[in-house]
Structures are given as C-alpha cells and as structure tokens.
Write a protein that holds these residues in place. Structure first.
Motif, PDB file in Angstrom:
ATOM      1  N   SER A  67      -8.165   3.782   7.650  1.00 35.91           N
ATOM      2  CA  SER A  67      -6.795   4.304   7.635  1.00 35.91           C
ATOM      3  C   SER A  67      -6.689   5.714   8.196  1.00 35.91           C
ATOM      4  O   SER A  67      -5.626   6.114   8.659  1.00 35.91           O
ATOM      5  N   ALA A  68      -7.768   6.491   8.123  1.00 37.45           N
ATOM      6  CA  ALA A  68      -7.745   7.850   8.682  1.00 37.45           C
ATOM      7  C   ALA A  68      -9.178   8.258   8.947  1.00 37.45           C
ATOM      8  O   ALA A  68     -10.093   7.449   8.763  1.00 37.45           O
ATOM      9  N   SER A  69      -9.344   9.505   9.365  1.00 34.75           N
ATOM     10  CA  SER A  69     -10.683   9.989   9.644  1.00 34.75           C
ATOM     11  C   SER A  69     -11.493  10.015   8.351  1.00 34.75           C
ATOM     12  O   SER A  69     -11.072  10.619   7.362  1.00 34.75           O
ATOM     13  N   GLN A  70     -12.597   9.319   8.358  1.00 35.52           N
ATOM     14  CA  GLN A  70     -13.503   9.219   7.209  1.00 35.52           C
ATOM     15  C   GLN A  70     -12.806   8.689   5.963  1.00 35.52           C
ATOM     16  O   GLN A  70     -13.139   9.055   4.846  1.00 35.52           O
ATOM     17  N   GLU A  71     -11.780   7.819   6.183  1.00 37.05           N
ATOM     18  CA  GLU A  71     -11.101   7.203   5.033  1.00 37.05           C
ATOM     19  C   GLU A  71     -10.942   5.707   5.282  1.00 37.05           C
ATOM     20  O   GLU A  71     -10.527   5.306   6.370  1.00 37.05           O
ATOM     21  N   VAL A  72     -11.319   4.909   4.266  1.00 39.85           N
ATOM     22  CA  VAL A  72     -11.216   3.454   4.395  1.00 39.85           C
ATOM     23  C   VAL A  72     -10.279   2.936   3.309  1.00 39.85           C
ATOM     24  O   VAL A  72     -10.391   3.333   2.143  1.00 39.85           O
ATOM     25  N   THR A  73      -9.328   2.080   3.690  1.00 41.20           N
ATOM     26  CA  THR A  73      -8.418   1.488   2.710  1.00 41.20           C
ATOM     27  C   THR A  73      -8.778   0.023   2.510  1.00 41.20           C
ATOM     28  O   THR A  73      -8.934  -0.727   3.485  1.00 41.20           O
ATOM     29  N   ILE A  74      -8.929  -0.339   1.215  1.00 40.34           N
ATOM     30  CA  ILE A  74      -9.181  -1.742   0.874  1.00 40.34           C
ATOM     31  C   ILE A  74      -7.904  -2.267   0.232  1.00 40.34           C
ATOM     32  O   ILE A  74      -7.497  -1.802  -0.832  1.00 40.34           O
ATOM     33  N   LEU A  75      -7.261  -3.209   0.891  1.00 46.01           N
ATOM     34  CA  LEU A  75      -6.020  -3.801   0.361  1.00 46.01           C
ATOM     35  C   LEU A  75      -6.370  -5.091  -0.373  1.00 46.01           C
ATOM     36  O   LEU A  75      -6.961  -5.999   0.212  1.00 46.01           O
ATOM     37  N   LEU A  76      -6.025  -5.139  -1.655  1.00 42.12           N
ATOM     38  CA  LEU A  76      -6.403  -6.291  -2.486  1.00 42.12           C
ATOM     39  C   LEU A  76      -5.331  -7.371  -2.418  1.00 42.12           C
ATOM     40  O   LEU A  76      -4.190  -7.121  -2.025  1.00 42.12           O
ATOM     41  N   GLY A  77      -5.721  -8.589  -2.846  1.00 47.21           N
ATOM     42  CA  GLY A  77      -4.796  -9.721  -2.824  1.00 47.21           C
ATOM     43  C   GLY A  77      -3.961  -9.804  -4.098  1.00 47.21           C
ATOM     44  O   GLY A  77      -3.880  -8.851  -4.880  1.00 47.21           O
ATOM     45  N   ASP A  78      -3.364 -10.976  -4.318  1.00 46.33           N
ATOM     46  CA  ASP A  78      -2.449 -11.205  -5.433  1.00 46.33           C
ATOM     47  C   ASP A  78      -3.149 -11.045  -6.794  1.00 46.33           C
ATOM     48  O   ASP A  78      -2.620 -10.439  -7.717  1.00 46.33           O
TER      49      ASP A  78
END
Lengths: 101, 395
Positions: A8-19
């Motif tokens: 999502s950004a520099s040195q940033e990771v986004t984990i989007l979870l499910g239902d």
C-alpha cells in the motif's frame, strides 16, 4: 482468495481479510505474511473492513504473525474492525499488543 | 339595732373569717385575711356603740351567740379536719403514682435510646461489611466484600480469556508445523516416484540384459541368471516402494485428522466470552448500585437514630415535671396543715373566750402572729426554693 495482500505504501503491506477470519484461513493468512520480503516491509496493516466474524484462532494467528515479524522489527496495525471485533480485542487485551485504530 | 341582728352580724363575721381561712391556703392571702379580721374588729365597737341603749339585753345575747359560735366552730372543725387529711393522702397518692410512672417511662426511654443506638451500630457494621470500608484486622480470614467478589470474578474471566488466546496461539503454531510436515510428506511422495522410475528403468535394463544373454547362447547363460535376479530385485524394490507410499499416505491422513482436531481446539467462539464479560460488567454495576443504596440507607438510619436520641432526651427532660409535681404535692400537704392550724386556732379561741369582743380581738391577734410567722417562713422557704429548684434531681 479470501485474503489479499497489497503493497500500500513504501515499506507498508496491507492484508485485506475476508468475510470471516477463522481457522480455515490459517494456511492462507500464514502465506500472506510469510511471503513478504523482510527487507521491504516495516509496517503491516490488517484491514478488517469486510470481516463480520472471527473466533479465537484468529487471535492465535495474529499472535503467531506478531512473533514471526517481531524479529524483523515490523509494526502491525489493525484497522476498520467493527464494534463486536473491537470488544473481542479489548477482552483479550490485544489493545496492549497491537495498534488498533 | 337589736340583739338578734347583732348576733347575726357576729355569726356572719365569724363565718366570714372561717370561710376565708379555709380558702386562704396560700400565704399571699393572709394579708387579705388580716385586713378582713381588722375590719371586723373595727366594726365591732361601732356595732356595739349603736346598740348602747340595749346593752343589758345584749350581754345575754352576746353570751348566747358565743355559745352558738362554739357549736358552729366545732362543726366546722369536724368538717375541715377530714378534708385536710384526705387532701394530704390524695397528694401523697399523686406523688406516688407520678413517681412510679416516671420511673417506668424513664427506663422505657433509656431502653429505647440504647436499642436505637445498637440498631444504628449494627446497620453501620453491615454497611461496612458490604462495602468493605472496614477490614477486621483481628480476624485471620479477610472478610469478602461484594466489590472483592466482583473483582475476583473479573480476574478469573480475564485468566480464562488469556487461556483461550494462548491455546489458540499454540494450536495455530501446531497447525503450521503440521502443514510443514505435510509438505515434507509431499516431498517424500515425489522421491518415492523417483525411486519407482529408477526401479522401472532397472527392470527394463534387466529385460534387455536377458535378451542379450539369450542371443549370446551358451556363453550368456550365467549372465541370463544375473539379469533375471536384477529384474526380481527391481520388482521387489517397486513392491517396497508401494508399501512406503501406502504408509506415507496413511501418515498424511492421520496428520490431516490431527489438524482438524487442533482446529476444534483453536476455534472457540469468542462471543461467549464477550457475553460473559458483558454480564459481569452488568453485575458489577448492579453491585455498585446496591452498595450505594446501602450506604445511603445507613446514612439515613444514622440521621434517624440521632433524631430518636434527641427526641428521647427531650422526653427525659420533660419527665422532670415529676419533681415539680412532687414539690407541688408537698406544698399542698403543707397548706393543708396550715389550714388545720388556723382552724384549730379558731377552735381554741372560741372555746376559751369569755365574750365575743375578746374572742375577736384575741383571734385577730393570733392570726396576726400566725401571718407574721408564715410570712417569715415563706421568705425563708423562697430563698430555700431557689436552692431546691437548682438541686432538682435530674434522671
């Protein structure tokens, strides 16, 4: 794929979870954070915006993730959790271990 | 003026004196009495002067009147005596009844006061016990308060939630290891496939060797035996390979079962904990309300108890009217005695006197003396009264 990982950004990771975030996600969630390049990530964002339900194994998964990334000095931030999930985090004292926004 | 009229006047005067004496039980009335008697004495010579022309007949009349007066005096004496005695007895009875009742009332009020104080103390004790304001250091066992209880239950719930989280963490960790093991097993399957390939190739090689040995004829006979053995070995190897695969598949199946068991351990519905926590919070809030209610009630009770004590004290103070009644009863007895004295004096005078003028003059003189005595006694009693009132015994 119930879980998606994006840079999502520099040195940033986004984990989007499910239902639902329960035991069925153990393998998938583990792969989501273990495959990230150690050198290129200082901050994880776990997005609960789609998540309606989680059980105690979710807490186990998050703790395992925190243990895994502790040695790589990456912070973990939980965002967009609904009232019920926030209650679970509060009762299990997760607000002391994680940054809950 | 004639004799009968004079007698009537004399008798009227004597009656007046006696009636006034009977009613003049208080010292204050003695001067008035004295004035009346003086008036009678002053009037007497006038009455006599106007009747000088009939003095001779008046002497007889005078004597007869004196006799009548004595008779009358005796009757009055006989009448007044019992009344005075009854007055004394009645006032004594009043005093006794009041004393007894006052003693009972005093005991009752004192009991009320001490019971109210005990009740108050008990309520404060209960309230302190409930709210935990007072820890009894003398007892080894700490008294459990509602707040302690709620806090302890909360702590236990926290411990259990922490236990769930720990179990989940270890379970997830176990699942990770199981998955690692499964991938190792998958690696073994690929190796087993490689071994099968080698065995198949060995088998093919042995077949080729057997063909080549047959073509060589007699010279290749020994080689044909070796080729056959190699072929058998490759077939045995394949059989063993199949065994290993079956065992490995069984192991994988078992591991999958273990994973599902661990999944059951790890997956607890956290909503139960949330509900429990919510109920606990509700109960703690309710307990706090109860404590607050109890504290308020005890404060009110203390206030009421104070009011009861105040009112009982007022009642006890009011009970001192008994002393005043007692003193008044004593005074009534004294006054009854005085009435008796005056009546006795009048009686004695009428019995001794030789003529009405002498009787009236003597009686006036005696009454005068008596009035002076009583005035002296009254002034003494008044100064005494002050100290008496100061010394009223307070219950």
């Amino acid at each position: 794929m119930a879980i998606s990982t994006t840079k999502s950004a520099s040195q940033e990771v986004t984990i989007l979870l499910g239902d639902t975030f329960d035991f069925s996600c153990v393998d998938e969630f583990r792969r989501a954070y273990e495959q990230v390049d150690h050198a290129d990530c200082k901050r994880f964002v776990i997005d609960f915006r789609n998540t309606q339900y989680m059980d105690s194994s979710a807490l186990g998964m998050l703790i395992n993730m925190e243990k895994f990334w502790r040695e790589h000095e990456a912070s973990i931030c939980i965002i967009n959790a609904n009232q019920q999930l926030k209650k679970i985090f509060s009762i299990s004292r997760f607000d002391k271990k994680f940054n809950i926004e | 003026m004639d004799g009968p009229l004079l007698r009537v006047a004399g008798v009227a005067c004597s009656w007046l004196v006696l009636i006034v004496l009977i009613y003049a039980v208080d010292n204050r009335h003695l001067p008035a009495l004295w004035a009346l008697v003086t008036a009678a004495v002053t009037l007497w010579p006038v009455l006599r002067g106007t009747s000088a022309d009939i003095e001779d007949s008046a002497v007889d009349d005078d004597h007869a009147a004196l006799m009548q007066l004595r008779v009358l005096d005796q009757q009055v004496n006989a009448f007044i005596g019992p009344i005075c005695a009854e007055l004394v007895s009645l006032s004594t009875q009043v005093q006794q009844v009041i004393d007894e009742s006052i003693q009972k009332l005093y005991t009752s009020f004192n009991g009320l006061n001490s019971h109210s104080a005990a009740q108050n103390e008990l309520m404060i004790g209960i309230a302190n016990r409930v709210s935990g304001a007072e820890q009894e250091a003398t007892e080894n066992v700490d008294p459990v308060t509602l707040n302690d209880f709620a806090a302890e239950v909360g702590r236990i719930l926290d411990t259990y939630v922490q236990l769930f989280v720990d179990v989940s963490e270890k379970s997830v960790q176990a699942v990770h290891k199981i998955q690692d093991m499964v991938s190792q097993l998958d690696g073994m399957f690929s190796l087993i496939n490689d071994i099968r390939g080698i065995a198949d190739q060995t088998n093919l090689l042995a077949l080729n060797a057997a063909i080549e040995a047959a073509r060589a004829g007699e010279a290749g006979r020994g080689f044909a035996v070796v080729a056959d053995e190699v072929r058998k070995l490759s077939q045995d190897s394949n059989k063993l390979n199949d065994d290993i695969r079956r065992r490995a598949e069984a192991a994988k199946e078992t591991i999958t079962t273990v994973e599902s068991v661990v999944s059951e351990i790890a997956s607890l519905d956290m909503n139960i904990a949330i509900d429990a926590k919510g109920q606990l919070d509700g109960m703690i809030k309710e307990l706090e309300d109860v404590n607050e209610h109890v504290a308020k009630g005890v404060a009110q009770l203390t206030e009421i108890s104070g009011q009861i004590t105040g009112e009982v004290n007022t009642a006890v103070t009011a009970l001192q009217f008994a002393d005043i009644v007692g003193q008044t009863a004593t005074k009534i007895q004294g006054k009854a005695g005085e009435v008796e004295t005056v009546v006795a004096l009048a009686h004695g005078q009428s019995a001794l006197a030789q003529s009405l003028p002498d009787l009236l003059a003597d009686t006036c003189q005696k009454l005068n003396d008596l009035a002076e005595q009583q005035a002296a006694a009254a002034s003494g009693a008044e100064t005494g009264d002050d100290s008496d009132s100061a010394e009223i015994e307070l219950y």
